[in-house]
Design an enzyme around this catalytic site. Sequence first.
Site, mmCIF file in Angstrom:
data_model
loop_
_atom_site.group_PDB
_atom_site.id
_atom_site.type_symbol
_atom_site.label_atom_id
_atom_site.label_comp_id
_atom_site.label_asym_id
_atom_site.label_seq_id
_atom_site.Cartn_x
_atom_site.Cartn_y
_atom_site.Cartn_z
ATOM 1 N N ASP A 3 -19.898 -68.724 -9.114
ATOM 2 C CA ASP A 3 -20.053 -69.660 -10.244
ATOM 3 C C ASP A 3 -21.337 -70.472 -10.069
ATOM 4 O O ASP A 3 -22.005 -70.824 -11.052
ATOM 5 C CB ASP A 3 -18.867 -70.635 -10.316
ATOM 6 C CG ASP A 3 -17.595 -69.967 -10.837
ATOM 7 O OD1 ASP A 3 -17.703 -68.975 -11.583
ATOM 8 O OD2 ASP A 3 -16.504 -70.450 -10.492
ATOM 9 N N LYS A 23 -8.434 -70.667 -6.898
ATOM 10 C CA LYS A 23 -9.768 -70.691 -6.280
ATOM 11 C C LYS A 23 -9.797 -71.393 -4.922
ATOM 12 O O LYS A 23 -10.579 -71.032 -4.057
ATOM 13 C CB LYS A 23 -10.783 -71.347 -7.228
ATOM 14 C CG LYS A 23 -11.148 -70.476 -8.417
ATOM 15 C CD LYS A 23 -12.277 -71.086 -9.222
ATOM 16 C CE LYS A 23 -12.636 -70.191 -10.395
ATOM 17 N NZ LYS A 23 -13.827 -70.650 -11.114
HETATM 18 P P1 NAP Z 1 -10.448 -78.363 -15.442
HETATM 19 O O1 NAP Z 1 -10.479 -78.300 -13.947
HETATM 20 O O2 NAP Z 1 -9.148 -78.313 -16.160
HETATM 21 O O3 NAP Z 1 -11.233 -79.716 -15.883
HETATM 22 C C1 NAP Z 1 -11.278 -80.134 -17.234
HETATM 23 C C2 NAP Z 1 -12.202 -81.335 -17.361
HETATM 24 O O4 NAP Z 1 -12.292 -81.680 -18.749
HETATM 25 C C3 NAP Z 1 -11.685 -82.591 -16.633
HETATM 26 O O5 NAP Z 1 -12.790 -83.290 -16.143
HETATM 27 C C4 NAP Z 1 -10.988 -83.351 -17.769
HETATM 28 O O6 NAP Z 1 -10.908 -84.745 -17.552
HETATM 29 C C5 NAP Z 1 -11.930 -83.062 -18.918
HETATM 30 N N1 NAP Z 1 -11.298 -83.247 -20.239
HETATM 31 C C6 NAP Z 1 -10.416 -82.417 -20.852
HETATM 32 N N2 NAP Z 1 -10.064 -82.918 -22.061
HETATM 33 C C7 NAP Z 1 -10.743 -84.086 -22.195
HETATM 34 C C8 NAP Z 1 -10.804 -85.068 -23.244
HETATM 35 N N3 NAP Z 1 -10.093 -84.951 -24.373
HETATM 36 N N4 NAP Z 1 -11.611 -86.142 -23.057
HETATM 37 C C9 NAP Z 1 -12.342 -86.270 -21.922
HETATM 38 N N5 NAP Z 1 -12.320 -85.380 -20.915
HETATM 39 C C10 NAP Z 1 -11.548 -84.296 -21.046
HETATM 40 O O7 NAP Z 1 -11.318 -77.178 -16.075
HETATM 41 P P2 NAP Z 1 -12.591 -76.438 -15.445
HETATM 42 O O8 NAP Z 1 -12.155 -75.220 -14.745
HETATM 43 O O9 NAP Z 1 -13.404 -77.454 -14.713
HETATM 44 O O10 NAP Z 1 -13.342 -75.940 -16.771
HETATM 45 C C11 NAP Z 1 -13.959 -76.849 -17.678
HETATM 46 C C12 NAP Z 1 -14.666 -76.069 -18.772
HETATM 47 O O11 NAP Z 1 -15.693 -75.265 -18.231
HETATM 48 C C13 NAP Z 1 -13.757 -75.104 -19.549
HETATM 49 O O12 NAP Z 1 -13.999 -75.277 -20.912
HETATM 50 C C14 NAP Z 1 -14.196 -73.721 -19.132
HETATM 51 O O13 NAP Z 1 -14.115 -72.805 -20.194
HETATM 52 C C15 NAP Z 1 -15.647 -73.959 -18.764
HETATM 53 N N6 NAP Z 1 -16.093 -73.020 -17.696
HETATM 54 C C16 NAP Z 1 -17.134 -72.200 -17.979
HETATM 55 C C17 NAP Z 1 -17.576 -71.305 -17.008
HETATM 56 C C18 NAP Z 1 -18.713 -70.376 -17.314
HETATM 57 O O14 NAP Z 1 -18.882 -69.387 -16.589
HETATM 58 N N7 NAP Z 1 -19.524 -70.666 -18.296
HETATM 59 C C19 NAP Z 1 -16.971 -71.268 -15.736
HETATM 60 C C20 NAP Z 1 -15.904 -72.143 -15.491
HETATM 61 C C21 NAP Z 1 -15.473 -73.007 -16.489
HETATM 62 P P3 NAP Z 1 -9.639 -85.393 -16.748
HETATM 63 O O15 NAP Z 1 -9.964 -85.205 -15.293
HETATM 64 O O16 NAP Z 1 -9.624 -86.802 -17.171
HETATM 65 O O17 NAP Z 1 -8.431 -84.616 -17.184
#
Ligand code: NAP
Length: 273
Positions: free
Chosen positions: A106, A70
Amino acid sequence: MARYPSKLYGITGFPLGHSISPALQNWAFQERRFPGVYLAWPEPPEKLGAFFQAVRTLPVSGGNITIPHKEASIKYLDHVSARAKSIGAVNTFFWRDGELWGDNTDITGFLGPLKGRSFKSALILGAGGAARAVIAGLKEIGTPEIIITNRTFAKAQELAAFFGAEALPWDERGKPRADLIVNATSMGMSGRQEDQNPYEESWMRGREGLAYDIVYNPPQTLFLKAAEASGWKTENGLAMFVGQARAAFALWTEGLEMPREAAMQKAAGLLGL
Ligand code: NAP
């Protein structure tokens, strides 16, 4: 309508195994009798430059970009929208007057379910890529207070500095009296994190608000169950997902609409919900 598809679209990211975008967009092309076809193009980071060369030579009419491309894709485009610029990430590309543009739908998707609503204070759980779109959207609708909390505090601080918001240590996330709480972590999503809840029920009791989980599979995460038990309104991530897909579809087809309700049902079916 042309008898055979004449316009090529697709999604690139790495890996791509989980994406329902091809099935949803191909369904929409057929619904709207638009001569498009949408493929999945899993490309590792070292092949991104060659991918965009192919986009320009084939030519490809448009597409989506997902993790981990991205941010890195911006340098291969001729222009990016103000929205995409505001967060430094694109998830959609398309052609206008012979030039290749990038946008970030998004943000549009996230804001869809919030239409007509406003909040005094928003607490954002998580500081990854999705949190950026969430915060940009909340800024856009004029949310006066935005607090970002994340397990890795430095990432919350980085986003807070970038957007002019507040950073809060993860262990203190139960304290703010926010009337909007957004889960932008992967906690609660199907698979090994499904039994994780980023925010305790007791922290929501005695006040009202909206709990918005951008995770869409499962449709009711532990976070949303806790919110509902505390009398909070809830929203899951399916409308956000469908919203970003609809906005991209409109960009590629110069304004054709992907029917909203039918698309929600189609997406839910594709996810097995
Ligand atoms: P990402 O960049 O990998 O970020 C993941 C986030 O989750 C980070 O802030 C991470 O914290 C935190 N995290 C993961 N495991 C954790 C735990 N055990 N305890 C506390 N914090 C935890 O992922 P992303 O792209 O932002 O996506 C995040 C979520 O949004 C995903 O589940 C995805 O499916 C969803 N999403 C939905 C849409 C939609 O259209 N609805 C679009 C995009 C994403 P750290 O920084 O400490 O690792």
